[in-house]
Design a protein around this motif. Structure first.
Motif, mmCIF file in Angstrom:
data_model
loop_
_atom_site.group_PDB
_atom_site.id
_atom_site.type_symbol
_atom_site.label_atom_id
_atom_site.label_comp_id
_atom_site.label_asym_id
_atom_site.label_seq_id
_atom_site.Cartn_x
_atom_site.Cartn_y
_atom_site.Cartn_z
ATOM 1 N N TYR A 81 65.895 85.975 12.613
ATOM 2 C CA TYR A 81 66.390 86.040 13.703
ATOM 3 C C TYR A 81 65.035 85.275 14.824
ATOM 4 O O TYR A 81 64.294 86.197 14.763
ATOM 5 C CB TYR A 81 67.073 87.148 14.293
ATOM 6 N N LEU A 82 64.959 84.221 15.244
ATOM 7 C CA LEU A 82 63.932 83.593 15.944
ATOM 8 C C LEU A 82 64.252 83.908 17.306
ATOM 9 O O LEU A 82 65.213 83.157 18.018
ATOM 10 C CB LEU A 82 63.713 82.160 15.592
ATOM 11 N N MET A 83 63.327 84.728 17.988
ATOM 12 C CA MET A 83 63.429 84.776 19.591
ATOM 13 C C MET A 83 62.537 83.972 20.228
ATOM 14 O O MET A 83 61.257 84.194 19.915
ATOM 15 C CB MET A 83 63.486 86.256 19.872
ATOM 16 N N THR A 84 62.846 82.869 21.175
ATOM 17 C CA THR A 84 61.827 82.500 21.879
ATOM 18 C C THR A 84 61.939 82.361 23.268
ATOM 19 O O THR A 84 63.005 82.944 23.777
ATOM 20 C CB THR A 84 62.053 80.783 21.348
ATOM 21 N N MET A 136 53.692 80.218 24.109
ATOM 22 C CA MET A 136 52.853 78.758 24.179
ATOM 23 C C MET A 136 52.612 78.499 22.724
ATOM 24 O O MET A 136 52.051 77.336 22.714
ATOM 25 C CB MET A 136 51.657 79.459 25.028
ATOM 26 N N TRP A 137 53.116 78.717 21.807
ATOM 27 C CA TRP A 137 53.128 78.220 20.494
ATOM 28 C C TRP A 137 54.113 77.364 20.145
ATOM 29 O O TRP A 137 55.572 77.508 20.460
ATOM 30 C CB TRP A 137 53.253 79.519 19.316
ATOM 31 N N LYS A 138 54.024 76.099 19.766
ATOM 32 C CA LYS A 138 55.156 75.084 19.292
ATOM 33 C C LYS A 138 56.162 75.920 18.459
ATOM 34 O O LYS A 138 55.786 76.320 17.328
ATOM 35 C CB LYS A 138 54.505 73.754 18.782
ATOM 36 N N VAL A 139 57.367 75.759 18.751
ATOM 37 C CA VAL A 139 58.412 76.312 17.724
ATOM 38 C C VAL A 139 58.342 75.644 16.423
ATOM 39 O O VAL A 139 58.529 76.275 15.292
ATOM 40 C CB VAL A 139 59.765 76.654 18.387
ATOM 41 N N SER A 140 58.160 74.688 16.244
ATOM 42 C CA SER A 140 58.258 73.524 15.375
ATOM 43 C C SER A 140 56.959 74.090 14.202
ATOM 44 O O SER A 140 57.087 74.038 13.061
ATOM 45 C CB SER A 140 57.985 72.159 15.414
ATOM 46 N N LEU A 143 59.390 74.164 33.307
ATOM 47 C CA LEU A 143 59.882 72.781 32.988
ATOM 48 C C LEU A 143 59.030 71.525 33.396
ATOM 49 O O LEU A 143 58.840 70.684 32.744
ATOM 50 C CB LEU A 143 61.290 72.811 33.710
ATOM 51 N N THR A 144 58.486 71.754 34.704
ATOM 52 C CA THR A 144 57.876 70.552 35.214
ATOM 53 C C THR A 144 56.562 70.878 34.297
ATOM 54 O O THR A 144 55.938 69.406 33.934
ATOM 55 C CB THR A 144 57.304 70.996 36.611
ATOM 56 N N ASN A 145 55.609 71.557 33.959
ATOM 57 C CA ASN A 145 54.546 71.855 33.135
ATOM 58 C C ASN A 145 54.361 71.965 31.758
ATOM 59 O O ASN A 145 53.343 71.116 30.972
ATOM 60 C CB ASN A 145 53.728 73.026 33.872
ATOM 61 N N LEU A 146 55.561 72.459 31.166
ATOM 62 C CA LEU A 146 55.518 72.663 29.818
ATOM 63 C C LEU A 146 56.968 72.201 29.082
ATOM 64 O O LEU A 146 57.331 72.976 28.224
ATOM 65 C CB LEU A 146 55.330 74.108 29.426
ATOM 66 N N LYS A 147 57.390 71.283 29.836
ATOM 67 C CA LYS A 147 58.798 70.793 29.159
ATOM 68 C C LYS A 147 58.859 70.632 27.636
ATOM 69 O O LYS A 147 59.866 70.851 26.963
ATOM 70 C CB LYS A 147 59.207 69.578 29.713
ATOM 71 N N PRO A 148 57.803 69.969 26.875
ATOM 72 C CA PRO A 148 57.912 69.940 25.427
ATOM 73 C C PRO A 148 57.950 71.135 24.806
ATOM 74 O O PRO A 148 58.777 71.177 23.993
ATOM 75 C CB PRO A 148 56.697 69.249 25.174
ATOM 76 N N LEU A 149 57.530 71.932 25.051
ATOM 77 C CA LEU A 149 57.473 73.388 24.476
ATOM 78 C C LEU A 149 58.888 73.875 24.902
ATOM 79 O O LEU A 149 59.504 74.466 23.822
ATOM 80 C CB LEU A 149 56.469 74.509 25.149
ATOM 81 N N PHE A 150 59.602 73.756 25.846
ATOM 82 C CA PHE A 150 60.768 74.361 26.338
ATOM 83 C C PHE A 150 61.654 73.641 25.444
ATOM 84 O O PHE A 150 62.778 74.252 24.763
ATOM 85 C CB PHE A 150 61.209 74.250 27.823
ATOM 86 N N VAL A 151 61.787 72.170 25.157
ATOM 87 C CA VAL A 151 62.774 71.603 24.347
ATOM 88 C C VAL A 151 62.594 72.085 22.824
ATOM 89 O O VAL A 151 63.897 72.164 22.420
ATOM 90 C CB VAL A 151 62.219 69.915 24.533
ATOM 91 N N MET A 179 61.969 74.916 22.051
ATOM 92 C CA MET A 179 62.677 76.339 21.984
ATOM 93 C C MET A 179 64.078 76.138 21.939
ATOM 94 O O MET A 179 64.712 76.979 21.140
ATOM 95 C CB MET A 179 62.372 77.066 23.350
ATOM 96 N N VAL A 180 64.901 75.431 22.579
ATOM 97 C CA VAL A 180 66.085 75.243 22.688
ATOM 98 C C VAL A 180 66.802 74.540 21.747
ATOM 99 O O VAL A 180 68.249 74.521 21.471
ATOM 100 C CB VAL A 180 66.750 74.992 24.150
#
Length: 315
Positions: free
Chosen positions: A9-12, A95-99, A128-136, A138-139
């Motif tokens: 189970y991956l919790m981000t 702050m780590w890329k989920v990929s 979202l403004t500053n770290l949108k690639p990381l959030f994308v 995650m979800v």
């Protein structure tokens, strides 16, 4: 292929988004108890911490990873031999890329079962403004996205659409101090759902796309009109095409095409890349392109339209 024997189970979520609080509550619930050991891998230190002795009551052992470079397939193999867990919960560093985790070679028998994301609504717009690639990352593929600390409900409809365009299957929940926030999206659309023809302006395309996916009963049997670009997948019959628009999910280099299947006798005359105005009746059918039921538009007419250069946005 054998069924995985160890569910992961991956919790981000970003720092202080409520990951630890969510997991402490969930791991203590009766419905989450199993025979054997649960391995909890903690990848960041937040304000809230786990009590190792308390966690042991629920069969949970904790291992910590300080650096992303330490979280390797070899280390996971070592943890597998050390603990022989029945399941694994990973509280991932925001702050780590989920990929990076998704690309790891997991021990034999391990497989990611669920991906869950927590979001602090009070700081979401800043992240979202500053770290949108990381959030994308995650979800994308998440089954549950939980927004907590929802003090202002005004932007929540936009937040939901931001998630849904990346992960249509995700359940999106909003909570304030009193618990779940409900019924805030009813009639949250900028066009007239009762009009004989529901006209979708170019700036509202993303809202319409997500709302029709989420609330099919609102649109079943209705007539919609919108401008879109023509896509003709090779697998489609000759009288079927895919009108849609490009949407920004992360940055200008990370876009996705949003369109619904449309039947029209005029389709064979359309060329990929053409811009058209479509007026169509909305129905729903089980189609392979949706991997289940989705909208099937029956075009009343299709005519040439001026191109729309800008991307679809959700906030």
């Amino acid at each position: 292929m054998n069924e995985p024997s160890v569910m992961v189970y991956l919790m981000t979520g970003f720092l202080d988004s409520g990951k630890t609080q969510f997991l402490k509550f969930t791991l203590a619930q009766d419905y989450f108890q199993i025979d054997g050991k649960t391995l909890l891998i903690v990848c960041e230190e937040g304000e809230e911490e786990y009590d190792p002795m308390e966690m042991l009551k629920y069969g949970v052992v904790i291992e910590k990873v300080a650096e992303q470079g330490d979280l390797t397939g070899e280390w996971l193999e070592e943890m597998n031999r050390k603990h022989e867990p029945e399941r694994v919960v990973v509280e991932y560093n925001g702050m780590w890329k989920v990929s990076g985790f998704e690309a790891l070679k997991l021990p034999e028998g391990w497989a990611i079962e669920q991906k869950l994301t927590t979001v602090d609504a009070s700081t979401f717009q800043m992240y979202l403004t500053n770290l949108k690639p990381l959030f994308v990352e995650m979800v994308r593929g998440a089954e549950l996205v939980l927004f907590n600390r929802c003090e202002d409900i005004a932007p929540l409809a936009g937040y939901r659409r931001s998630v849904k365009v990346v992960s249509p299957q995700a359940e999106v929940i909003f909570e304030d101090e009193e618990g779940e926030v409900e019924n805030i999206f009813e009639d949250e659309v900028p066009y007239d759902l009762k009009a004989p023809v529901i006209r979708i302006e170019k700036e509202d395309y993303g809202i319409w796309y997500v709302d029709m996916m989420e609330n099919p009963d609102r649109y079943k049997g209705k007539i919609v009109e919108f401008t879109a670009r023509v896509v003709r997948p090779r697998s489609f019959p000759s009288k079927v095409f895919l009108p849609g628009r490009m949407a920004m999910t992360c940055c200008a280099d990370d876009t996705t095409f949003l369109g619904y299947v449309c039947k029209s006798p005029y389709a064979p005359k359309l060329k990929p890349g053409d811009w058209v105005k479509v007026r169509a009746k909305v129905g729903f059918a089980n189609l392979s392109v949706y991997r289940g039921e989705g909208p099937l538009l029956e075009a009343e007419y299709v005519e040439t339209a001026e191109p729309i250069e800008e991307l679809v946005y959700f906030n």
